[in-house]
Write a protein that holds these residues in place. Structure first.
Motif, short mmCIF file in Angstrom:
data_model
loop_
_atom_site.label_atom_id
_atom_site.label_comp_id
_atom_site.label_asym_id
_atom_site.label_seq_id
_atom_site.Cartn_x
_atom_site.Cartn_y
_atom_site.Cartn_z
N SER B 76 0.13 -4.86 19.07
CA SER B 76 -0.19 -3.82 18.30
C SER B 76 -1.51 -3.06 18.65
O SER B 76 -1.77 -1.80 18.57
CB SER B 76 -0.19 -3.87 16.92
OG SER B 76 -1.31 -4.40 16.24
N LYS B 83 -4.15 5.35 21.54
CA LYS B 83 -4.33 6.57 20.99
C LYS B 83 -5.44 7.34 20.83
O LYS B 83 -5.50 8.61 20.60
CB LYS B 83 -3.93 6.23 19.55
CG LYS B 83 -3.14 7.21 18.70
CD LYS B 83 -2.43 6.66 17.42
CE LYS B 83 -1.86 7.46 16.70
NZ LYS B 83 -0.95 7.20 15.48
N GLU B 298 -3.28 -0.54 14.16
CA GLU B 298 -3.40 1.07 13.65
C GLU B 298 -3.70 1.07 12.40
O GLU B 298 -4.50 2.14 12.09
CB GLU B 298 -2.09 1.33 14.32
CG GLU B 298 -1.86 3.16 13.64
CD GLU B 298 -2.98 3.87 14.71
OE1 GLU B 298 -3.16 3.60 15.76
OE2 GLU B 298 -3.42 4.96 14.08
N ARG B 302 -6.65 3.60 11.91
CA ARG B 302 -6.66 5.02 11.35
C ARG B 302 -7.68 5.05 10.17
O ARG B 302 -8.26 6.22 10.00
CB ARG B 302 -5.34 4.86 10.54
CG ARG B 302 -4.75 6.06 9.60
CD ARG B 302 -3.67 5.61 8.85
NE ARG B 302 -2.43 5.24 9.47
CZ ARG B 302 -1.72 4.36 9.04
NH1 ARG B 302 -2.22 3.54 8.07
NH2 ARG B 302 -0.41 3.97 9.69
#
Lengths: 1003, 1003
Positions: B76, B83, B298, B302
């Motif tokens: 992951s 990103k 993430e 995030r």
């Protein structure tokens, strides 16, 4: 070196260490003929609110309650799908998907569009939520589905093919035929059916059926219905692959210990063969997911990749990444004949003592709020259309969204946590506030003479008109129905000297009724508790007066004070009656009269028009909620109704009845016990009984939860049979302790006979029909012949173990003192000659759903009528919709086109006249507008109806062909613009009006 | 519509619904001068085995024990890093990273290489595991770090800059200077130091220091050491963002409820200011992660994106994505002077009654196994080099890998679950088996005359040589040390008529000692329990005979049976002594003699060479493990030593001593109690005492866990002072109830004075030194003046609450009957004149670490010497390494180059002669090879030494400059090939030998 004496385990053979072991998995399998095909369907089930609010679930906050974040699911899904083009996923709940979508940048959006258009990500079901099927009204189901489908169509050009109601607690006929077949779905999947029914179906391989949910539509609305063998989770054998799940992962790296490919393949094959054993055709579905799973999607796909790869290498069966669409097509291609299923799947029990019939009533206040907002939303959209939809707002959009969320199967059902119920209510409140602004503005435009371009709201903020200063109250009454409506309004007033005029200046007869202190107390308490303000002066009277409002239009009434005029409003006469005096008591100024017995429960109902005379009693009782202690831990709770004894509530005959009489309405007020108050009304011009109940705070100081029911007990011989509506639409015959399609073993003679009631419930004895209509979704039954009961309120002290983990114990708190929530509501009762009841149930039922909408203004003196349009109908003044037809939707869409939906209200054969084909003349509905283009669509308005019908799969059914002719309206001739509707038919259109000469779309 | 009486919450203002709210986060901040800079360091801490095995952690199996899957973390991580180019991550444990790496395809590998080369993914620490620092030997630390660093260098061209020992339970000086500075690290971060020390350091802002771990190296091996204020997790204030964590996520979508950006920014700023308050410079580090987090990366990024974005928008402080490297550079750039730290951080306590000193001994069998394998691995790699490394195997690689894992801070520490301890043992066993094959093959090659290209193993499989058929046993004895070695071998035999010959045919004096039944019983039990086989015939005697083996070489001895020959092996005389008879008992055939007292504990030690005479007793006792019941829940357990009373073990004076005497060795056998057996040995040619102990099964039927210690009690006046080694290398002065750099409040006068012992422990009184050396890592102390104690075994019944969730209760099960594990081991004792002890501790200590390696063969008759090379040294026959130098590593790498590492064994000033600069003449070490190229490297061999020294940051220290001259070897002249080593210096080289004329690299 001497003998090694230390703890050594056996040496195992391993591949040479250090080598790369990248394994490309072959996941490309499609359907293979002649093999058992296991359709591996990756999915997540994301409740649009339950233990957390919808927003909390989306962003992943409040994880101490439940670790769940839908943003994770969708964020992690995209790279996982991109990793292997064979991987597939379905996504269901559009409320979440839309939240996520609007947070994405264009790059992600383009990627997702590609995944959707290639079928790797499929949006199914497609409503904003996975709505409940018991406690929702069909109009709400349609609206929330339309909202979701619209987004999917507009954003992705996609039309969902599959109904995916995997979690709702039982399944309605309306869902199958209306929200299934009529939406264009090819199949419908779910799992919650009665455990006894399921067991039988497993034996006979009848978990997959063709469901014919509509008597009126017959086979034309058949749908393939797949019931999962156990639940919507992975098959037995430990195939859960969420981060932290403890199923054995597929360990195929030969360089590591615990290599287990063979075991895992065997587990998978065993699960497949077991399921194949109870399934027709060589296709089975593995639902790979459950609630809020795929927080890290790769964790699932990694293991599914391996399972598919190694299972297919093994070769005994064929596993493939699939979706319910692919599965459905495979089932269809098998060209089988399927068993037929009619009626519905209520009630649902998952255990002998676990009937999920409590939620039919749970949180009755929220249920009422939803229903009120539903009717308001319908009317407000009409007014939004009349005004013209404005991008700058206010709009009805928020209310539409809030209502959509409230249809979720843990929302209106009452099975969510308290803070989540509050969230739904908050959303409705915000939506209502915005819609009110829109309504005010629209009414201002409609009433204003001259330029309508800057019409302002008629309701300047005021809470009270001071008649003493010569002002009068202007009451604007809007009727959203397609027919003219006569009704009685009630407005609270302070003065006892009131006069009412109509829009033409005529005095209107009116009546003042003292407001019951029970009602005022509730008002005071709730204003303080929820608004935090003091409620101010108390109005003294309800002013009741009759109004008459044209279809799709409004009328205006003026309320003012007039000292001692002859035409002043009549004060009700007040009479107290007690004990044996009651037996002389009769109320009713019109055809309908009620005669009371000594106990104060009325006993004789007589209607001089129909000549019906019937005896019955109106009573209350409560069930003691099973507490779940002891050896059998099943408590009564938010989901489950499990009574542990019935306690009749005896009316204290020492407490007098209070009777109010007047020219408009007679009321009988009864304090049933210390926490139940009842008002029975008979209107002069109406031939039904209206009962208002105020129930609560339900006491629990005896340690017992209580479930309070009203009973109507007659001596009718009803032969165990009664009828309840399906989601407010079709009536379905219910027989006590009996299921029409399978043999039931009765363990719960009360809870197991409860059914959802959205519109009404009735019994009949061959001579007459006793009908009761409700103001919200409610649980009801006929527990004894001649009897009807409605569960009005539930206050329970224990959780029933189905996940919500809270007792259903709603309270209102003021100054840190909490007491049980009080529920106020109404039900309506009528007795008709056999065969006649449907007219009232259908037509008046529609009026209950769509109450008159009121707006208020003030005027100084009498100049209103000079400067305003006092009366209006959008339709041709000489036109009215047929009694059998309702306008379900009149809504301007963002692009200026208009969504139009008409419903025939009667089932085939339900009424000798009104079940006939009906017509709507659009030219007369819209006399001042020119229809440029009109397209008939599917129910959810996302495809042309003709294309849908052509495309939809036709399933074969075992047994003889369906008999009986299905009446449906024919194609609409665009030059005539007349819409025909067969019984129960709902037809949906997208209309484009041509612009009027003035360039405005206003009337 | 009347007053709404339903539950409404306040209407909140919201942005217009339906609009897109894609927010691009600005995460590009770097360091900002003049602001408080918060270095946000995303990390995961992945134990290489603890509650689950390393493989289970990697693939995510056995999640019912702990939800943890490292594959998820790394899988992951990649999309999360892609990103946003500002996101950064560090990864530490190469055992996991390598497992993952070899599963990846080329596309992912290329991506990851890009991320690593751009610094977005940084591999720090870089060993296979995050090794422990108390119970590991420095050679193992070096080996496991070298293994990890090699991979990082070869695969990514990277050199880790940062030590990241965030979890080990206390920190060693050797870690700081040797595995820190000498590896080339610029800084070293951790958190587990004594809570009292931490509290003081917080007050004085001394959590960040310059650590000078080596007295010998002084400031030349300084390293910046950062101690985290609390732990290695996110700062206080709820900043955990794992899937399912319940910290409030940053909710910045204005369309959703619970928008909380301001609160979260305030929380972050508050946490930063609090930490800044105890930190020097305007840089602080937030360690954003913890054990096995970033399962879905993430979810963290995030929220960190948002925090950085909004915190910097807020502007009070500056937050940036960072790594420990960036943080270190920022600290360095601040150009501060830092407080100085010397010595180490042992013992560690996290609470007044929670000294983490139990794990110094926990799982003593595993600790011994690791130590045995460590020495074997060193020797086996030499033999692999002599033979030439073969790609087709067998190799020492698996053993190297298994040993690397075993250094993990929950492996050799004994703080893992039992099944995980089994996994480490299994890996060692597999590695040992493979290395044995390699060793056999190599010895075959070395002994074979003529062609060496097809040399076969000398050990055909046999378990027993039948002397009666004229066969004799060939014993090949390999010495991995760089100096000639005289030792006594022990071989089990059946016959009592044995003769031993050396490789030149000379008879060697030998002695037969009956094998104690205590030893035989253990052998029988363990063979049955672990191999599942019957152990077969029991040998009757140990045959003891002296051997002499050249450096880096072998010698051959022949054991055969000879009837009644004069030169037959001497049978030991056996004598039983009891009670007062004991006081006449004296053993020792050489300089060293032991005189027993009446109690059977020997009392007089006399060495006729050194003229040392000293009294002392040898005793046993046990501590009762605190059970953690009652108000203070801290139990004694795998980590924590918390005694609840001391119980002396009294030797039953009725049980006789057994004394074996002979020409080689005298043994005194004592059954101390029913579960402790002791053998004390004095070898004729040796001047130390060897004590073998057999402890267990420790009884627990009284409900008490027990921690068994051996005591050596003398009357020396040692003034609270004793010395223990740091990871087997530097000796550190310990003073009872005292810490040299901070004031301790004593709560645990026993546990708080325990220290790890890897090599030895000694006390001195100005006249003499009493030294005890150990055969494995063990906890030890001097609890009273003149006394030394060693914790030999621990059997406990309660978990100590630090996560492992198992009692440390090792058992052996046979036929479903389990009893406590028996521990067998040795310690060695010597008393030297003051100032002389180090020679024995260092030189003999090295011999304990590197025992002679034996291989066996059979011969028929006496033809072996004709067909085999019986004696061999790889070095120039006239050469030996200096007594002060050990060859730590001689290992052929995959590319044919050779890793060579020499260590000076003495500290500066430790010994008057042997602490001097020493030299190694490589030409004489490799007389038959030509060195083509030789490069001196950092300790972990991943960079040139010169470049490392140039690059490494030099930190400023508060206070006066370091005094004292540091002696290090000078640069090596490639023409002379003489390596100089200063005290404690370890020098590492990569050598390329030129190919010999024969084209083979063999000798």
């Amino acid at each position: 070196m001497g003998p090694v004496r230390l703890a050594l385990l056996a040496v195992v053979a391993l591949a040479a260490a250090g080598e790369a072991v990248y394994i490309p998995y072959n996941t490309s399998a499609g359907v293979v003929a002649g093999k058992l095909n296991v359709h591996v369907v990756p999915h997540t089930h994301d409740d649009v609110g339950w233990l957390k609010t919808v927003d909390q679930y989306y962003v992943g906050s409040n994880n101490s309650i439940q670790g769940a974040c839908v943003q994770n699911v969708l964020d992690s899904l995209i790279p996982a799908l991109l990793k292997d083009e064979n991987r597939k996923f379905i996504y269901v709940e559009q409320a979440f998907f839309q939240r996520w979508w609007r947070n994405q940048n264009d790059m992600i959006k383009d990627t997702v569009k590609g995944l959707i258009s290639s079928g790797r990500l499929e949006l199914i079901n497609g409503g904003m939520c996975m709505h409940d099927e018991a406690t929702v009204h069909y109009i709400d189901m349609i609206d929330q589905t339309t909202l979701g489908h619209k987004f999917i169509k507009e954003e992705f050009g996609q039309i969902p093919r599959i109904g995916w109601q995997i979690d709702p607690f039982g399944h309605s006929a309306v869902q199958a035929y209306l929200l299934g077949a009529e939406v264009g779905f090819d199949a419908f999947y779910f799992f919650r059916i009665d455990y006894q029914d399921r067991d039988t179906r497993k034996e006979t391989k009848e978990l997959e059926v063709v469901w014919r949910g509509s008597k009126s539509f017959g086979s034309s609305a058949d749908i393939f219905a797949g019931i999962f063998p156990k639940n919507y989770e992975p098959p037995p054998g430990d195939f859960y692959f969420e981060v932290d799940d403890d199923s054995p992962v597929v360990q195929d790296d030969p360089l590591l210990f615990d290599y287990n490919v063979e075991e895992r393949v065997n587990d998978f094959v065993a699960a497949a063969l077991a399921q194949a054993n109870i399934t027709r055709t060589n296709h089975i579905m593995f639902t790979m997911g459950t609630d809020f799973k795929y927080q890290y999607a790769e964790s699932w796909f990694r293991n599914m990749d391996k399972l598919i790869h190694y299972v297919n290498k093994d070769g005994r069966i064929n596993a493939l990444y699939s979706t319910p669409s692919i599965y459905t097509d495979a089932k269809y291609a098998a060209n089988e004949q399927w068993p037929l299923k009619t009626n519905d799947f209520f009630p649902y029990a998952d255990n002998p003592n676990a009937y999920w019939t409590g939620y039919f009533t749970s949180r009755p206040a929220l249920k009422r709020y939803v229903r009120m907002m539903s009717g308001y939303y319908l009317a407000a959209r009409q007014l939004e259309f009349f005004k013209g939809k404005s991008k700058s707002g206010p709009t009805t959009d928020y209310l539409g969204d809030a209502l959509a969320l409230a249809q979720h199967h843990d929302a209106v059902t009452g099975t969510e946590k308290q803070h989540v119920a509050n969230d739904y209510a908050k959303r409705l409140s915000i939506g209502y506030t915005r819609a009110q602004e829109l309504v005010s503005t629209s009414l201002a435009c409609l009433t204003e003479l001259g330029s309508k371009s800057h019409c302002s709201s008629p309701t300047t903020k005021f809470s009270q008109t001071d008649f003493s200063k010569g002002k009068s109250l202007v009451v604007l009454v809007y009727n959203s129905l397609g027919w003219k409506r006569e009704d009685v309004l009630r407005v609270p007033v302070f003065s006892d000297s009131i006069v009412v005029h109509d829009s033409e200046g005529r005095e209107v007869e009116s009546q003042l009724l003292p407001i019951a202190s029970a009602s005022l107390n509730i008002r005071d308490k709730h204003v303080k508790a929820y608004l935090g303000t003091s409620p101010g002066a108390k109005p003294k009277f309800w002013l009741a007066f009759p109004v008459s409002v044209p279809p799709l239009g409004f009328n205006t009434y003026f309320v003012s004070s007039m000292k001692k005029s002859a035409s002043v409003s009549s004060k009700s006469t007040i009479y107290s009656s007690q004990g044996s005096e009651n037996s002389n008591l009769q109320v009713g100024q019109g055809n309908l009269k009620l005669q009371y017995n000594a106990a104060g429960a009325f006993s004789l109902y007589s209607d001089s028009r129909t000549l019906i005379e019937a005896n019955f009693e109106q009573k209350y009782k409560y069930y003691i909620g099973q507490d779940g202690n002891g050896s059998d831990p099943q408590a009564s709770g938010a989901y489950i109704f499990r009574p542990n004894g019935t306690v009749p509530i005896k009316t204290d005959s020492q407490v007098p009845l209070t009777v109010l009489r007047g020219p408009i309405v007679d009321e009988v007020h009864q304090q049933i016990n210390s926490w139940i108050y009842q008002i029975t009304r008979v209107y002069k011009g109406k031939d039904y009984v209206e009962t208002e109940f105020i129930v609560g705070p339900v006491p629990t100081d005896d340690g017992n939860g209580k479930e309070v029911a009203a009973e109507i007990v007659s001596n009718m011989a009803t032969n165990k049979t009664f009828y309840t509506d399906s989601s407010g639409r079709d009536f379905i015959k219910r027989i006590r302790d009996y299921r029409s399609e399978w043999k039931i073993e009765v363990h719960q003679p009360i809870a197991g006979n409860y059914y959802p009631v959205n519109l009404g419930i009735y019994v009949e004895d061959g001579n007459k029909e006793l009908s009761v209509l409700v103001d919200r979704s409610i649980g009801g039954s006929s527990i004894k012949d001649g009897q009807i009961e409605l569960m009005l309120h539930r206050r329970l002290l224990h959780d029933d173990g189905r996940g919500v983990a809270e007792a259903l114990n709603e309270t209102v708190c003021l100054d840190n003192q909490c007491e049980g929530l009080i529920i106020e509501g109404k039900y309506y009762l009528k007795i008709d000659p056999q065969g006649e009841g449907s007219r009232w149930r259908r037509t008046f039922g529609q009026e209950i759903y769509s109450p008159l909408l009121l707006a208020f203004s003030e005027q100084d003196g009498g100049n209103w009528a000079n400067s305003h349009i006092p009366k209006f109908s959008a339709m041709d003044p000489t036109y009215s919709l047929p009694d059998s037809v309702a306008l379900l939707t009149l809504q301007e869409l963002e692009d200026g086109s208009v969504l139009l939906r008409f419903a025939h209200l009667y089932e085939a054969g339900e009424h000798k006249d009104l079940s006939a084909l009906a017509s709507v003349d659009l030219k007369r509905v819209f006399p001042n507008k020119k229809i440029g283009k009109i397209i008939e669509t599917s129910l959810s308005a996302n495809q042309e109806r003709a294309a849908m019908e052509k495309k939809r799969l036709k399933w074969k059914v075992q047994g003889p062909p369906a008999d009986g002719k299905v009446v449906r309206g024919g194609p609409m001739d665009p030059s005539k613009l007349v819409i025909e509707l067969g019984p129960m038919e709902i037809r949906t259109f997208i209309v484009n009006f041509e612009r009027s000469i003035s360039g405005k779309q206003l009337l």
